[in-house]
Design a protein around this motif. Structure first.
Motif, PDB file in Angstrom:
ATOM      1  N   LYS A  47       0.837  -1.191   0.000  1.00 39.62           N
ATOM      2  CA  LYS A  47       0.000   0.000   0.000  1.00 39.62           C
ATOM      3  C   LYS A  47       0.880   1.253   0.000  1.00 39.62           C
ATOM      4  O   LYS A  47       1.835   1.345   0.779  1.00 39.62           O
ATOM      5  CB  LYS A  47      -0.906   0.019   1.230  1.00 39.62           C
TER       6      LYS A  47
ATOM      7  N   ALA B  61       0.755   5.602  -0.012  1.00 36.15           N
ATOM      8  CA  ALA B  61       0.008   6.851   0.120  1.00 36.15           C
ATOM      9  C   ALA B  61       0.632   7.905  -0.793  1.00 36.15           C
ATOM     10  O   ALA B  61       1.847   8.108  -0.767  1.00 36.15           O
ATOM     11  CB  ALA B  61       0.036   7.342   1.558  1.00 36.15           C
TER      12      ALA B  61
ATOM     13  N   VAL C 211       0.233  11.876  -1.495  1.00 35.71           N
ATOM     14  CA  VAL C 211      -0.373  13.079  -0.921  1.00 35.71           C
ATOM     15  C   VAL C 211      -0.260  14.225  -1.920  1.00 35.71           C
ATOM     16  O   VAL C 211       0.820  14.732  -2.183  1.00 35.71           O
ATOM     17  CB  VAL C 211       0.303  13.463   0.408  1.00 35.71           C
TER      18      VAL C 211
ATOM     19  N   THR D  55      -3.605   4.985  -2.182  1.00 32.49           N
ATOM     20  CA  THR D  55      -4.589   5.940  -1.661  1.00 32.49           C
ATOM     21  C   THR D  55      -4.080   7.337  -1.994  1.00 32.49           C
ATOM     22  O   THR D  55      -2.979   7.718  -1.597  1.00 32.49           O
ATOM     23  CB  THR D  55      -4.792   5.802  -0.149  1.00 32.49           C
TER      24      THR D  55
ATOM     25  N   PHE E 184      -4.531  11.216  -1.686  1.00 26.92           N
ATOM     26  CA  PHE E 184      -5.136  12.254  -0.840  1.00 26.92           C
ATOM     27  C   PHE E 184      -4.990  13.629  -1.497  1.00 26.92           C
ATOM     28  O   PHE E 184      -3.959  13.936  -2.102  1.00 26.92           O
ATOM     29  CB  PHE E 184      -4.436  12.315   0.523  1.00 26.92           C
TER      30      PHE E 184
ATOM     31  N   LYS F 120      -9.201  10.299  -2.036  1.00 26.32           N
ATOM     32  CA  LYS F 120      -9.819  10.895  -0.854  1.00 26.32           C
ATOM     33  C   LYS F 120      -9.561  12.394  -0.889  1.00 26.32           C
ATOM     34  O   LYS F 120      -8.428  12.839  -0.738  1.00 26.32           O
ATOM     35  CB  LYS F 120      -9.253  10.292   0.430  1.00 26.32           C
TER      36      LYS F 120
ATOM     37  N   ILE G  48      -4.704  14.706   8.284  1.00 28.18           N
ATOM     38  CA  ILE G  48      -3.760  13.604   8.127  1.00 28.18           C
ATOM     39  C   ILE G  48      -2.371  14.141   8.465  1.00 28.18           C
ATOM     40  O   ILE G  48      -2.116  15.343   8.336  1.00 28.18           O
ATOM     41  CB  ILE G  48      -3.752  12.997   6.703  1.00 28.18           C
TER      42      ILE G  48
ATOM     43  N   LEU H 108       0.814   8.431   8.231  1.00 27.59           N
ATOM     44  CA  LEU H 108       0.892   7.796   6.909  1.00 27.59           C
ATOM     45  C   LEU H 108       2.043   6.798   6.846  1.00 27.59           C
ATOM     46  O   LEU H 108       1.907   5.699   6.307  1.00 27.59           O
ATOM     47  CB  LEU H 108       1.053   8.860   5.822  1.00 27.59           C
TER      48      LEU H 108
ATOM     49  N   THR I  29       1.118   3.628   8.507  1.00 27.81           N
ATOM     50  CA  THR I  29       0.002   2.893   7.915  1.00 27.81           C
ATOM     51  C   THR I  29       0.331   2.305   6.548  1.00 27.81           C
ATOM     52  O   THR I  29      -0.174   1.234   6.187  1.00 27.81           O
ATOM     53  CB  THR I  29      -1.230   3.817   7.786  1.00 27.81           C
ATOM     54  N   PHE I  30       1.174   2.996   5.794  1.00 23.83           N
ATOM     55  CA  PHE I  30       1.475   2.591   4.420  1.00 23.83           C
ATOM     56  C   PHE I  30       2.918   2.104   4.296  1.00 23.83           C
ATOM     57  O   PHE I  30       3.771   2.428   5.115  1.00 23.83           O
ATOM     58  CB  PHE I  30       1.228   3.760   3.468  1.00 23.83           C
TER      59      PHE I  30
ATOM     60  N   VAL J 160       5.357   6.423   1.052  1.00 19.88           N
ATOM     61  CA  VAL J 160       4.615   7.677   0.909  1.00 19.88           C
ATOM     62  C   VAL J 160       5.267   8.520  -0.176  1.00 19.88           C
ATOM     63  O   VAL J 160       6.500   8.622  -0.234  1.00 19.88           O
ATOM     64  CB  VAL J 160       4.594   8.475   2.236  1.00 19.88           C
TER      65      VAL J 160
END
Length: 449
Positions: free
Chosen positions: A145, A147, A149, A170, A172, A212, A221, A226, A229-230, A233
């Protein structure tokens, strides 16, 4: 002698209703098939082509033009998308006159380059008009995964390439919709008919990307979360701050940020409802300065002046952009810098400027000569800054930007960055796209190590 009206003269609807659609029509209308064929046939299909070397994303320009010339625009678009998934927008907004077209053999020999940008748009528009999805397939799911941004050009490019490699992304973005500067920060006549959002949908069609919106780094956030979680990034947060003129009265009505007003123009349902002053002064010398100045003129301002502190050949705006401004009726005043903002009843009424001179060592000196311009609106287009509070305190910065290596990796092992927010970043969609692509390949290699 005509008397100047006292106080600000700001109003909406200065033009006849039909003038707005005409003034903000497509700057470079799409080539017809015959026009594209004729233009493609002008290409020499050079071996070791200088145009390809000048392209930040290394698109095989001779190849995609040859495919157009042989009646294969879809194949041409695929060649473009392989290197630049945002090739449609880049064809509209990139300063091709200072990149690929500047080094075209036809330009060097004849002063008339092949219209590479318009041919790129012809191919990509043709493909997107007949296909809702990108011409790529996702690899098997990696279980990783990432992220991303910031859903501007760098973020979209990175997300798409990561999705192709099978990673879950994901994406953002702080605003209510994706696109970044392509959606909010360019002149409306450069991208019409909601193209920026259509291109976002095209990029997301690859699958594996969850968007998102309304998610702002440093607000709802944060980078530490991040990272926890990921697996990786990518930061493409742009430059959220705006440089100030540092003059008294700067906070008064009528002194505005150009980037914010450009966004207002881009998002306006009715251009006729936008307030327009009679006398507009724009401080700056880049593309943003030109974009706001031209658009204010097209909205009905009587007098629009770009004020730049150095000589005109030092302006960051390309020669084409400068000529566009001047042919639209915008004046360019060089060797002048803000001296004072004059207000009446809390609103800007004029601006005093000091004449400048550039010395041999590159420094800029004021001469003491002052001139005054009437102004209902003064727009600041003097650059943007990184919002430091959005970032982890341990990430390395230099000159107010994020430090990255050749792979766009930051000082943090699991964080990459690209676009305007990085040191050396350029205010160009095409270089942001390349940053995202390079970072995605580096992230993929790290995740597969």
């Amino acid at each position: 002698m005509t008397q100047t009206k006292a106080g600000p003269d700001i109003a909406a609807g200065r033009l006849p209703e039909d003038a707005y659609s005409e003034n903000f029509s497509d700057l470079h209308p799409l080539l017809e098939q015959h026009e594209a064929q004729v233009e493609a046939d002008r290409c020499y299909f050079c071996y070791d082509a200088p145009c390809m070397q000048a392209c930040p994303t290394s698109i095989d320009i001779p190849q995609f033009i040859r495919q157009i010339s042989t009646g294969n625009p879809d194949g041409s678009a695929k060649t473009i998308f392989e290197q630049n998934i945002l090739g449609g927008m880049c064809a509209r907004v990139c300063p091709t006159e200072t990149l690929c077209e500047e080094v075209c053999v036809r330009e060097v020999a004849e002063g008339k380059p092949v219209k590479i940008g318009q041919l790129q748009r012809y191919a990509t528009d043709h493909y997107m008009s007949g296909h809702d999805e990108t011409p790529f397939s996702r690899a098997a799911a990696s279980g990783k995964k990432v992220a991303v941004v910031g859903a501007g050009p760098a973020g979209l490019s990175c997300a798409h390439r990561l999705a192709v490699h099978g990673h879950e992304v994901t994406l953002f973005d702080a605003r209510d919709k994706a696109g970044g500067l392509n959606e909010f920060g360019i002149a409306s006549y450069k991208s019409v008919e909601n193209f920026a959002q259509r291109e976002v949908d095209f990029v997301l069609s690859i699958g594996g990307i969850e968007l998102k919106t309304g998610m702002r780094l440093g607000d709802n956030i944060d980078l530490a979360e991040l990272r926890a979680t990921f697996d990786a990034v990518f930061l493409s947060i742009g430059l959220g701050g705006v440089n100030a003129l540092n003059k008294e009265n700067e906070s008064h009505n009528g002194v505005l940020n150009a980037v914010d007003y450009i966004s207002d123009i881009r998002q306006a349902d009715e251009l006729s409802q936008l307030p327009v002053g009679r006398n507009i002064v724009v401080i700056g010398g880049g593309m943003t300065a030109v974009d706001i100045a031209v658009q204010k003129k097209l909205l009905g301002a009587d007098d629009v002046t770009i004020v730049y502190r150095r000589e005109q050949d030092r302006m960051n705006a390309s020669k084409f952009e400068q000529e566009l401004a001047q042919t639209t009726g915008v004046k360019i005043l060089t060797n002048a810098q803000p001296h004072a903002l004059v207000t009446e009843n809390g609103h800007i009424s004029s601006i005093e400027l000091e004449r400048t001179v550039s010395l041999a060592d590159g420094t800029l000196n004021g001469t003491g000569e002052i001139l005054s311009l009437p102004a209902d609106m003064v727009f600041k287009a003097v650059g943007q800054t990184l919002v430091r509070d959005d970032l982890d305190a341990t990430i390395a910065l230099e000159k107010g930007r994020i430090v990255v290596d050749a792979d766009r990796k930051t000082s943090l092992d699991d964080v990459w960055a690209g676009g305007d927010c990085v040191l050396g970043g350029e205010d160009l969609t095409v270089t942001a796209v390349e940053d995202g692509k390079i970072a995605a390949e580096s992230i993929n290699a790290a995740l597969n190590a």
